[in-house]
Design a protein around this motif. Structure first.
Motif, PDB file in Angstrom:
ATOM      1  N   LEU A 167      53.965  42.089  41.221  1.00  0.00           N
ATOM      2  CA  LEU A 167      53.087  43.245  41.341  1.00  0.00           C
ATOM      3  C   LEU A 167      51.785  42.822  42.008  1.00  0.00           C
ATOM      4  CD1 LEU A 167      52.436  46.262  40.436  1.00  0.00           C
ATOM      5  CD2 LEU A 167      51.354  45.214  38.416  1.00  0.00           C
ATOM      6  N   ARG A 168      51.330  43.648  42.947  1.00  0.00           N
ATOM      7  CA  ARG A 168      49.976  43.505  43.472  1.00  0.00           C
ATOM      8  C   ARG A 168      49.069  44.384  42.621  1.00  0.00           C
ATOM      9  NH1 ARG A 168      48.988  41.647  48.967  1.00  0.00           N
ATOM     10  NH2 ARG A 168      50.873  40.612  49.721  1.00  0.00           N
ATOM     11  N   ALA A 169      48.014  43.786  42.103  1.00  0.00           N
ATOM     12  CA  ALA A 169      47.165  44.505  41.157  1.00  0.00           C
ATOM     13  C   ALA A 169      45.730  44.010  41.295  1.00  0.00           C
ATOM     14  CB  ALA A 169      47.679  44.283  39.733  1.00  0.00           C
ATOM     15  N   ARG A 170      44.889  44.469  40.404  1.00  0.00           N
ATOM     16  CA  ARG A 170      43.509  43.976  40.333  1.00  0.00           C
ATOM     17  C   ARG A 170      43.232  43.551  38.898  1.00  0.00           C
ATOM     18  NH1 ARG A 170      39.838  48.745  39.038  1.00  0.00           N
ATOM     19  NH2 ARG A 170      41.305  50.457  38.687  1.00  0.00           N
ATOM     20  N   VAL A 171      42.437  42.514  38.765  1.00  0.00           N
ATOM     21  CA  VAL A 171      42.066  42.002  37.448  1.00  0.00           C
ATOM     22  C   VAL A 171      40.571  41.701  37.459  1.00  0.00           C
ATOM     23  CG1 VAL A 171      44.348  40.984  37.069  1.00  0.00           C
ATOM     24  CG2 VAL A 171      42.514  39.581  38.042  1.00  0.00           C
ATOM     25  N   PRO A 172      39.928  41.681  36.293  1.00  0.00           N
ATOM     26  CA  PRO A 172      38.539  41.228  36.260  1.00  0.00           C
ATOM     27  C   PRO A 172      38.461  39.760  36.689  1.00  0.00           C
ATOM     28  CG  PRO A 172      39.108  42.426  34.265  1.00  0.00           C
ATOM     29  CD  PRO A 172      40.392  42.172  34.993  1.00  0.00           C
TER      30      PRO A 172
ATOM     31  N   SER B 276      36.201  38.923  46.883  1.00  0.00           N
ATOM     32  CA  SER B 276      36.133  39.437  45.520  1.00  0.00           C
ATOM     33  C   SER B 276      35.228  40.662  45.483  1.00  0.00           C
ATOM     34  CB  SER B 276      35.598  38.356  44.578  1.00  0.00           C
ATOM     35  OG  SER B 276      35.562  38.826  43.255  1.00  0.00           O
ATOM     36  N   HIS B 277      35.671  41.715  44.799  1.00  0.00           N
ATOM     37  CA  HIS B 277      34.936  42.977  44.775  1.00  0.00           C
ATOM     38  C   HIS B 277      33.576  42.801  44.114  1.00  0.00           C
ATOM     39  CE1 HIS B 277      34.055  47.212  43.766  1.00  0.00           C
ATOM     40  NE2 HIS B 277      34.786  47.477  44.827  1.00  0.00           N
ATOM     41  N   GLY B 278      32.604  43.541  44.601  1.00  0.00           N
ATOM     42  CA  GLY B 278      31.249  43.410  44.084  1.00  0.00           C
ATOM     43  C   GLY B 278      31.118  43.740  42.619  1.00  0.00           C
ATOM     44  N   ASP B 279      32.003  44.570  42.081  1.00  0.00           N
ATOM     45  CA  ASP B 279      31.956  44.940  40.664  1.00  0.00           C
ATOM     46  C   ASP B 279      32.753  43.988  39.788  1.00  0.00           C
ATOM     47  OD1 ASP B 279      30.290  47.063  41.063  1.00  0.00           O
ATOM     48  OD2 ASP B 279      31.890  48.539  41.225  1.00  0.00           O
ATOM     49  N   GLY B 280      33.249  42.899  40.375  1.00  0.00           N
ATOM     50  CA  GLY B 280      33.938  41.900  39.567  1.00  0.00           C
ATOM     51  C   GLY B 280      35.443  41.971  39.582  1.00  0.00           C
ATOM     52  N   TRP B 281      36.039  42.898  40.361  1.00  0.00           N
ATOM     53  CA  TRP B 281      37.493  42.976  40.454  1.00  0.00           C
ATOM     54  C   TRP B 281      38.017  41.971  41.466  1.00  0.00           C
ATOM     55  CZ3 TRP B 281      38.569  45.395  36.365  1.00  0.00           C
ATOM     56  CH2 TRP B 281      37.909  46.559  35.985  1.00  0.00           C
TER      57      TRP B 281
ATOM     58  N   GLU C  28      42.555  39.650  50.587  1.00  0.00           N
ATOM     59  CA  GLU C  28      42.036  40.959  50.962  1.00  0.00           C
ATOM     60  C   GLU C  28      41.167  41.537  49.849  1.00  0.00           C
ATOM     61  OE1 GLU C  28      46.358  41.828  49.569  1.00  0.00           O
ATOM     62  OE2 GLU C  28      45.323  40.300  50.749  1.00  0.00           O
ATOM     63  N   PRO C  29      40.298  42.480  50.196  1.00  0.00           N
ATOM     64  CA  PRO C  29      39.450  43.113  49.174  1.00  0.00           C
ATOM     65  C   PRO C  29      40.300  43.807  48.111  1.00  0.00           C
ATOM     66  CG  PRO C  29      38.677  43.641  51.381  1.00  0.00           C
ATOM     67  CD  PRO C  29      40.013  42.977  51.546  1.00  0.00           C
ATOM     68  N   SER C  30      39.754  43.882  46.912  1.00  0.00           N
ATOM     69  CA  SER C  30      40.460  44.554  45.821  1.00  0.00           C
ATOM     70  C   SER C  30      40.548  46.045  46.095  1.00  0.00           C
ATOM     71  CB  SER C  30      39.725  44.309  44.500  1.00  0.00           C
ATOM     72  OG  SER C  30      40.325  45.006  43.449  1.00  0.00           O
ATOM     73  N   ASP C  31      41.749  46.588  45.943  1.00  0.00           N
ATOM     74  CA  ASP C  31      41.985  48.018  46.104  1.00  0.00           C
ATOM     75  C   ASP C  31      41.736  48.684  44.753  1.00  0.00           C
ATOM     76  OD1 ASP C  31      42.864  50.569  46.496  1.00  0.00           O
ATOM     77  OD2 ASP C  31      44.901  50.026  47.094  1.00  0.00           O
ATOM     78  N   LEU C  32      40.708  49.508  44.679  1.00  0.00           N
ATOM     79  CA  LEU C  32      40.349  50.117  43.399  1.00  0.00           C
ATOM     80  C   LEU C  32      41.373  51.131  42.923  1.00  0.00           C
ATOM     81  CD1 LEU C  32      36.480  50.537  43.709  1.00  0.00           C
ATOM     82  CD2 LEU C  32      37.797  48.686  42.670  1.00  0.00           C
ATOM     83  N   SER C  33      42.342  51.478  43.761  1.00  0.00           N
ATOM     84  CA  SER C  33      43.414  52.353  43.317  1.00  0.00           C
ATOM     85  C   SER C  33      44.615  51.563  42.816  1.00  0.00           C
ATOM     86  CB  SER C  33      43.853  53.281  44.464  1.00  0.00           C
ATOM     87  OG  SER C  33      44.452  52.537  45.515  1.00  0.00           O
TER      88      SER C  33
ATOM     89  N   VAL D 273      45.196  45.289  35.549  1.00  0.00           N
ATOM     90  CA  VAL D 273      45.952  44.491  34.586  1.00  0.00           C
ATOM     91  C   VAL D 273      44.975  43.758  33.674  1.00  0.00           C
ATOM     92  CG1 VAL D 273      47.579  42.589  34.291  1.00  0.00           C
ATOM     93  CG2 VAL D 273      47.888  44.213  36.167  1.00  0.00           C
ATOM     94  N   LEU D 274      45.164  43.903  32.369  1.00  0.00           N
ATOM     95  CA  LEU D 274      44.322  43.257  31.367  1.00  0.00           C
ATOM     96  C   LEU D 274      45.203  42.548  30.347  1.00  0.00           C
ATOM     97  CD1 LEU D 274      41.831  46.175  30.603  1.00  0.00           C
ATOM     98  CD2 LEU D 274      41.328  44.132  31.949  1.00  0.00           C
TER      99      LEU D 274
END
Length: 205
Positions: free
Chosen positions: A9-14, A28-33, A53-58, A62-63
């Protein structure tokens, strides 16, 4: 049919959940993603690969699963019948003692099971719960919660903690309770005095 226990899975994590020794990607995304590629096999996470690549906020977030470190499953959902409208420690103790005297294993099982269903739905996978272990409702609480511990094994891990006054452990009843707690793979806890009273604060002159 695909195997749900293996996949990717392609996802985003803190970002704070990734290996702190690894250099942070410039994207890395400016908000920490952080965008990542996850791979798992046989329900075990095998790889967490940061992506350039930049984190896709959509993208899916995953936590780790959640852990409730302090619960009282033996008295969840008792407010309706035994409210503490004062919102005080004395009111809480009075309501608790009233409910405790009427407690049954069936009632504890039904209430605690409802709480576990909600916890499971919201991602909780481990709960540490104190258990009132002195008085008329103690046996009912342990009967119900040890049954639930067995029924929920593999979904939510229950860590049961016997709560009694400190000197109770040195009595024959305390020894018997210790044996029961050990058989349930639980823990011991104690308090030195009850009820707790507010300490008046005197302002300095």
């Amino acid at each position: 049919m695909s195997d749900p226990c293996s996949g990717e899975l392609r996802a985003r994590v803190p970002r704070c959940l990734l290996d702190p020794r690894a250099p942070a990607p410039a994207t890395s995304h400016g908000d920490g993603w952080q965008a990542v590629h996850l791979r798992w096999r046989e329900a075990r996470l095998q790889q967490v690969q940061p992506l350039p690549e930049p984190s896709d906020l959509s993208a899916p977030l995953v936590l780790p699963t959640f852990c409730e470190a302090h619960a009282h499953l033996d008295k969840v959902f008792t407010w309706r019948e035994h409210p503490n409208r004062e919102g005080s420690m004395d009111g809480a103790l009075a309501a608790n003692m009233q409910e405790h005297g009427l407690r049954t294993a069936e009632a504890v099982h039904a209430r605690a099971n409802a709480a576990l269903e909600r916890a499971w739905h919201y991602g909780v996978r481990a709960i540490r719960s104190h258990v009132d272990s002195l008085g008329p409702g103690a046996a009912a609480s342990w009967d119900a919660l040890t049954t639930l511990r067995r029924q929920w094994r593999g979904r939510i891990e229950l860590d049961l903690v016997a709560m009694v006054p400190l000197d109770q452990w040195s009595t024959p009843a305390g020894v018997a309770l210790a044996d029961r707690v050990a058989a349930a793979a639980g823990c011991w806890a104690a308090w030195s005095a009850l009820p707790f009273r507010a300490i008046p604060v005197v302002a300095a002159a």
